[in-house]
Design a protein around this motif. Structure first.
Motif, mmCIF file in Angstrom:
data_model
loop_
_atom_site.group_PDB
_atom_site.id
_atom_site.type_symbol
_atom_site.label_atom_id
_atom_site.label_comp_id
_atom_site.label_asym_id
_atom_site.label_seq_id
_atom_site.Cartn_x
_atom_site.Cartn_y
_atom_site.Cartn_z
ATOM 1 N N UNK A 151 52.100 29.329 55.406
ATOM 2 C CA UNK A 151 53.068 29.210 56.395
ATOM 3 C C UNK A 151 52.686 30.087 57.670
ATOM 4 N N UNK A 152 52.541 31.394 57.185
ATOM 5 C CA UNK A 152 52.398 32.491 58.368
ATOM 6 C C UNK A 152 51.112 32.158 58.916
ATOM 7 N N UNK A 153 50.016 31.922 57.915
ATOM 8 C CA UNK A 153 48.699 31.812 58.708
ATOM 9 C C UNK A 153 48.706 30.752 59.704
ATOM 10 N N UNK A 154 49.457 29.667 59.332
ATOM 11 C CA UNK A 154 49.476 28.214 60.108
ATOM 12 C C UNK A 154 50.404 28.598 61.430
ATOM 13 N N UNK A 155 51.453 29.159 61.320
ATOM 14 C CA UNK A 155 52.148 29.843 62.269
ATOM 15 C C UNK A 155 51.555 30.362 63.405
ATOM 16 N N UNK A 156 50.774 31.710 63.017
ATOM 17 C CA UNK A 156 50.036 32.196 63.688
ATOM 18 C C UNK A 156 48.947 31.286 64.754
ATOM 19 N N UNK A 157 48.186 30.564 63.942
ATOM 20 C CA UNK A 157 47.235 29.723 64.707
ATOM 21 C C UNK A 157 47.983 28.540 65.678
ATOM 22 N N UNK A 158 49.206 28.070 65.343
ATOM 23 C CA UNK A 158 50.131 27.149 66.109
ATOM 24 C C UNK A 158 50.563 27.935 67.368
ATOM 25 N N UNK A 159 50.876 29.314 66.945
ATOM 26 C CA UNK A 159 51.296 30.099 68.149
ATOM 27 C C UNK A 159 50.265 30.233 69.217
ATOM 28 N N UNK A 160 49.045 30.470 68.573
ATOM 29 C CA UNK A 160 47.796 30.640 69.483
ATOM 30 C C UNK A 160 47.732 29.387 70.413
ATOM 31 N N UNK A 161 47.483 28.410 69.713
ATOM 32 C CA UNK A 161 47.435 26.984 70.337
ATOM 33 C C UNK A 161 48.408 26.694 71.277
ATOM 34 N N UNK A 162 49.716 26.780 70.973
ATOM 35 C CA UNK A 162 50.884 26.345 71.840
ATOM 36 C C UNK A 162 51.156 27.461 72.953
#
Length: 366
Positions: free
Chosen positions: A270-281
């Protein structure tokens, strides 16, 4: 001789991207769906075939969503994913059931997503009755130690979703002496609604209304009325989750508890996906973005294990156990639900910290 590229494996995606749909929620949902598709493709796709997301904007229109499902079925998609608005997802589920197309719903929570039991529909978001009962328990806990039982006013608009939420709250609070009074947000001005709150001695006002209208002016009116300084404002449907809420209301939007479907602490995935989502959004991802990622990841595993035949996919729901960002997703039949349900995603009641609007405080978990 060059080998021709493998034909893409299509997934239909229903997302509200324009008004009157909640476009901010749709953008978050699409970011999660798209990130998961890209990750599947980076890992070789499904049997060497890349996933392709065929996106349709529902704009919160049930008829538009049903037509989109029919169109996507004709385009040969293996399954349909997504949707945020419950009344829209219900129309999509009915059409998917009629056409024999698997529909994995990401974010809509209305219990009665289907009129009759169906094998074609599954959901990763928790049912409304589950989450809103937890919210009612939070209200009871907040009232503990105060004089009298909670007196809840709900500012509501005509909708099967809001009506269902009101009924859930009333049924949960009534055995403890709590009362729920409905105020028509379409008929009352914000000032008139404040008068009603003061006259009835309400201890809380719940916003069962759209955002930004009329939610934002209602919050401003209550916050500026000194008679209502001790009235708790709540938004169980999650309006304060998104950045637009804080931008519109500033500090007036803090301290308003809402439901969020995240664990108190994300694990490594979840932390890894959250980091990538933050960069994308370009901003913090909401729980809706995580729901989107989990949806595609679960469906990708079903496609790998059971193939692209629609009937086989629909039959696979109870066989799946897939690690998502918020826990292991497993589907089962639960009482009174006619679909395959992940029971349950983690549920929190949180609010924005008045001292730091970008920080969420966990007030209650269920």
């Amino acid at each position: 001789m060059n080998t021709p590229p493998a034909l893409p494996l299509r997934l239909g995606a229903l997302v509200p991207l324009t008004r009157p749909g909640w476009a901010e929620a749709g953008r978050q949902l699409l970011a999660g769906l798209d990130l998961a598709v890209r990750e599947v493709n980076d890992a070789g796709g499904i049997g060497g075939r890349p996933l392709e997301l065929v996106v349709r904007d529902t704009a919160a229109d049930p008829e538009r969503a049903a037509a989109a499902v029919a169109e996507l079925a004709g385009l040969g998609v293996a399954a349909v994913v997504g949707e945020y608005h419950s009344v829209v997802a219900r129309a999509a589920a009915a059409r998917a059931d009629a056409l024999g197309v698997p529909f994995l719903c990401s974010s809509a929570v209305l219990d009665s997503l289907t009129e009759e039991p169906t094998q074609w529909v599954a959901r990763v978001a928790p049912a409304q009755s589950h989450g809103w009962r937890i919210y009612a328990d939070f209200l009871l806990g907040a009232a503990a130690g105060t004089e009298g039982a909670p007196r809840i006013a709900v500012a509501t608009q005509p909708s099967v979703y809001w009506a269902s939420g009101t009924r859930i709250l009333r049924d949960r609070l009534a055995p403890h002496g709590g009362t729920v009074v409905e105020l028509d947000a379409n008929a009352l001005t914000p000032e008139a609604l404040c008068e009603a709150l003061a006259e009835q001695g309400a201890t809380a006002l719940l916003l069962l209304v759209g955002h930004p209208e009329p939610a934002v002016p209602l919050v401003r009116a209550v916050r500026s009325d000194p008679r209502l300084a001790r009235v708790l404002i709540g938004a169980p449907a999650g309006q304060p989750e998104f950045a637009g809420w804080a931008e519109a209301l500033g500090k007036d939007g803090a301290g308003i508890p809402f439901l969020r479907y995240l664990p108190e602490q994300l694990g490594p995935l979840g932390a890894r996906v959250g980091k990538e989502l933050r960069e994308r959004l370009g901003e913090a991802p909401s729980f809706v973005a995580f729901e989107g990622w989990d949806t595609v990841t679960v469906l990708a595993e079903a496609l790998r294990a059971y193939g692209t035949d629609r009937a086989q996919l629909a039959a696979s729901w109870p066989e799946l156990a897939v690690e998502g960002t918020r826990g292991t997703v497993r589907f089962s039949r639960t009482p009174d639900l006619g679909l395959w349900q992940w029971a349950w995603a983690p549920v929190q009641v949180v609010d924005r910290d008045p001292a730091d609007l970008d920080r969420f405080r966990v007030l209650h978990s269920g």
